[in-house]
Design a protein around this motif. Structure first.
Motif, PDB file in Angstrom:
ATOM      1  N   VAL A  38      30.951  29.560  36.369  1.00 43.26           N
ATOM      2  CA  VAL A  38      31.565  30.894  36.427  1.00 43.26           C
ATOM      3  C   VAL A  38      31.564  31.525  35.034  1.00 43.26           C
ATOM      4  O   VAL A  38      31.218  32.704  34.875  1.00 43.26           O
ATOM      5  CB  VAL A  38      33.012  30.836  36.976  1.00 43.26           C
ATOM      6  N   SER A  39      31.919  30.735  34.020  1.00 46.22           N
ATOM      7  CA  SER A  39      31.945  31.255  32.644  1.00 46.22           C
ATOM      8  C   SER A  39      30.577  31.789  32.229  1.00 46.22           C
ATOM      9  O   SER A  39      30.479  32.839  31.588  1.00 46.22           O
ATOM     10  CB  SER A  39      32.352  30.162  31.651  1.00 46.22           C
ATOM     11  N   GLU A  40      29.546  31.062  32.610  1.00 43.33           N
ATOM     12  CA  GLU A  40      28.213  31.534  32.255  1.00 43.33           C
ATOM     13  C   GLU A  40      27.910  32.854  32.959  1.00 43.33           C
ATOM     14  O   GLU A  40      27.367  33.782  32.355  1.00 43.33           O
ATOM     15  CB  GLU A  40      27.138  30.491  32.599  1.00 43.33           C
ATOM     16  N   ALA A  41      28.286  32.931  34.232  1.00 40.44           N
ATOM     17  CA  ALA A  41      28.059  34.179  34.973  1.00 40.44           C
ATOM     18  C   ALA A  41      28.803  35.342  34.309  1.00 40.44           C
ATOM     19  O   ALA A  41      28.256  36.445  34.173  1.00 40.44           O
ATOM     20  CB  ALA A  41      28.501  34.005  36.423  1.00 40.44           C
ATOM     21  N   ILE A  42      30.011  35.079  33.855  1.00 42.72           N
ATOM     22  CA  ILE A  42      30.787  36.129  33.185  1.00 42.72           C
ATOM     23  C   ILE A  42      30.075  36.570  31.911  1.00 42.72           C
ATOM     24  O   ILE A  42      29.994  37.764  31.608  1.00 42.72           O
ATOM     25  CB  ILE A  42      32.220  35.631  32.867  1.00 42.72           C
ATOM     26  N   LEU A  65      41.070  33.876  34.754  1.00 44.71           N
ATOM     27  CA  LEU A  65      41.699  35.180  34.989  1.00 44.71           C
ATOM     28  C   LEU A  65      42.556  35.621  33.806  1.00 44.71           C
ATOM     29  O   LEU A  65      42.724  36.818  33.565  1.00 44.71           O
ATOM     30  CB  LEU A  65      42.564  35.135  36.259  1.00 44.71           C
ATOM     31  N   LYS A  66      43.079  34.650  33.078  1.00 48.10           N
ATOM     32  CA  LYS A  66      43.928  34.995  31.931  1.00 48.10           C
ATOM     33  C   LYS A  66      43.108  35.624  30.815  1.00 48.10           C
ATOM     34  O   LYS A  66      43.548  36.554  30.139  1.00 48.10           O
ATOM     35  CB  LYS A  66      44.622  33.729  31.387  1.00 48.10           C
ATOM     36  N   THR A  67      41.881  35.105  30.624  1.00 52.77           N
ATOM     37  CA  THR A  67      41.075  35.590  29.505  1.00 52.77           C
ATOM     38  C   THR A  67      40.080  36.674  29.931  1.00 52.77           C
ATOM     39  O   THR A  67      39.516  37.350  29.083  1.00 52.77           O
ATOM     40  CB  THR A  67      40.299  34.424  28.856  1.00 52.77           C
ATOM     41  N   ASN A  68      39.868  36.820  31.235  1.00 50.30           N
ATOM     42  CA  ASN A  68      38.912  37.832  31.722  1.00 50.30           C
ATOM     43  C   ASN A  68      39.623  38.721  32.736  1.00 50.30           C
ATOM     44  O   ASN A  68      39.507  38.518  33.939  1.00 50.30           O
ATOM     45  CB  ASN A  68      37.706  37.164  32.379  1.00 50.30           C
ATOM     46  N   THR A  69      40.339  39.710  32.229  1.00 52.26           N
ATOM     47  CA  THR A  69      41.229  40.481  33.108  1.00 52.26           C
ATOM     48  C   THR A  69      40.471  41.438  34.023  1.00 52.26           C
ATOM     49  O   THR A  69      41.060  41.984  34.955  1.00 52.26           O
ATOM     50  CB  THR A  69      42.253  41.275  32.274  1.00 52.26           C
ATOM     51  N   ASP A  70      39.169  41.634  33.767  1.00 53.64           N
ATOM     52  CA  ASP A  70      38.438  42.573  34.631  1.00 53.64           C
ATOM     53  C   ASP A  70      37.675  41.889  35.765  1.00 53.64           C
ATOM     54  O   ASP A  70      36.965  42.541  36.517  1.00 53.64           O
ATOM     55  CB  ASP A  70      37.502  43.478  33.806  1.00 53.64           C
ATOM     56  N   ILE A  71      37.841  40.590  35.920  1.00 54.68           N
ATOM     57  CA  ILE A  71      37.223  39.869  37.043  1.00 54.68           C
ATOM     58  C   ILE A  71      37.817  40.332  38.368  1.00 54.68           C
ATOM     59  O   ILE A  71      39.009  40.587  38.475  1.00 54.68           O
ATOM     60  CB  ILE A  71      37.493  38.352  36.904  1.00 54.68           C
ATOM     61  N   LYS A  72      36.951  40.418  39.403  1.00 57.36           N
ATOM     62  CA  LYS A  72      37.438  40.712  40.753  1.00 57.36           C
ATOM     63  C   LYS A  72      37.087  39.541  41.669  1.00 57.36           C
ATOM     64  O   LYS A  72      35.949  39.068  41.672  1.00 57.36           O
ATOM     65  CB  LYS A  72      36.782  41.986  41.295  1.00 57.36           C
ATOM     66  N   LEU A  73      38.066  39.108  42.440  1.00 54.71           N
ATOM     67  CA  LEU A  73      37.862  37.976  43.340  1.00 54.71           C
ATOM     68  C   LEU A  73      37.819  38.443  44.790  1.00 54.71           C
ATOM     69  O   LEU A  73      38.635  39.259  45.224  1.00 54.71           O
ATOM     70  CB  LEU A  73      38.988  36.952  43.156  1.00 54.71           C
TER      71      LEU A  73
END
Ligand SMILES: *Cc1c(COP(=O)(O)O)cnc(C)c1O
Length: 218
Positions: A38-42, A65-73
């Protein structure tokens, strides 16, 4: 360039080639893949992620989610009613609203601060016994009931067509259904048929294998 980066680049080209400038949301399906994947995808700029289990998603994305606040699940798998509350706190969109009982639970549990803001109604487009979803002939009635009586924000329809069959006719039927329901969004198309799905009007495609390679399990 990493394997995933190469695959992502190819997919982006294919999307561009078939979408005629229509915006397409790519949902990276990370079920059975690790937090590192997931980190790589981000790092490649991917922000939409799909998971089919509530608990797996929570474990994997808690720190991300804490470090990437613009992620959508996006929840793309069946939701048990006893997990509905947790799902509403975790997922931005639920693509698997597939039955009355679940809709009633969601209505009871959703609050303004819930993370979930939108729902897709899942249609059992191939009328398959082993699959959940609303049958095509009842979709309009179900959508209207969810939207008007339960006040759920229904934004679109979702389907998983029968495997080992050409998806095109199912996708075209979904497109028609979405127009009948006056819904703008269509979550359809997976690794093997996403180009066809885009050609038929998909707005959200859900890709696992095409991006990350084979999973050990389904
Ligand atoms: C696993 C899954 C996907 C992704 O499947 P791939 O064939 O790996 O792209 C898409 N949608 C749903 C509902 C899934 O369960």
């Amino acid at each position: 360039m990493s394997k995933i980066a190469k695959k992502f680049e190819k997919i982006c080209e294919k999307i561009k080639g078939s979408a005629n400038n229509r915006p397409i949301e790519l949902i990276a399906v990370t079920k059975f893949f690790t937090e590192e994947v997931v980190s790589e995808a981000i790092s490649l700029g991917i922000l939409n992620f799909g998971e089919n289990r509530v608990q797996e998603c929570e474990n994997k994305f808690k720190n991300l989610l804490k470090t990437n606040t613009d992620i959508k699940l996006h929840l793309i798998g069946p939701l048990q009613t006893n997990k509905a509350e947790k799902a509403l706190g975790l997922f931005d969109a639920i693509h698997s609203l597939d039955r009355e009982k679940l809709a009633i639970h969601l209505k009871k549990l959703i609050i303004p601060s819930s993370r979930t803001k939108s729902f897709f109604v899942q249609v059992n487009i191939g009328m398959e016994k082993q699959k959940t979803g609303v049958v095509p002939s009842q979709t309009k009635e179900f959508v209207n009931w969810c939207a008007n009586d339960l006040n759920l924000n229904i934004v679109g329809l979702m389907c998983i067509p029968p495997i080992h069959q050409n998806s095109k006719n199912f996708f075209l039927e979904m497109k028609k259904l979405s127009e009948i329901c006056k819904l703008k969004k269509l979550s359809m198309g997976m690794s093997t048929d996403y180009v066809e799905a885009i050609n038929c009007g998909a707005t959200h495609i859900r890709l696992g294998t095409a991006l990350f390679g084979e999973r050990s399990k389904k």
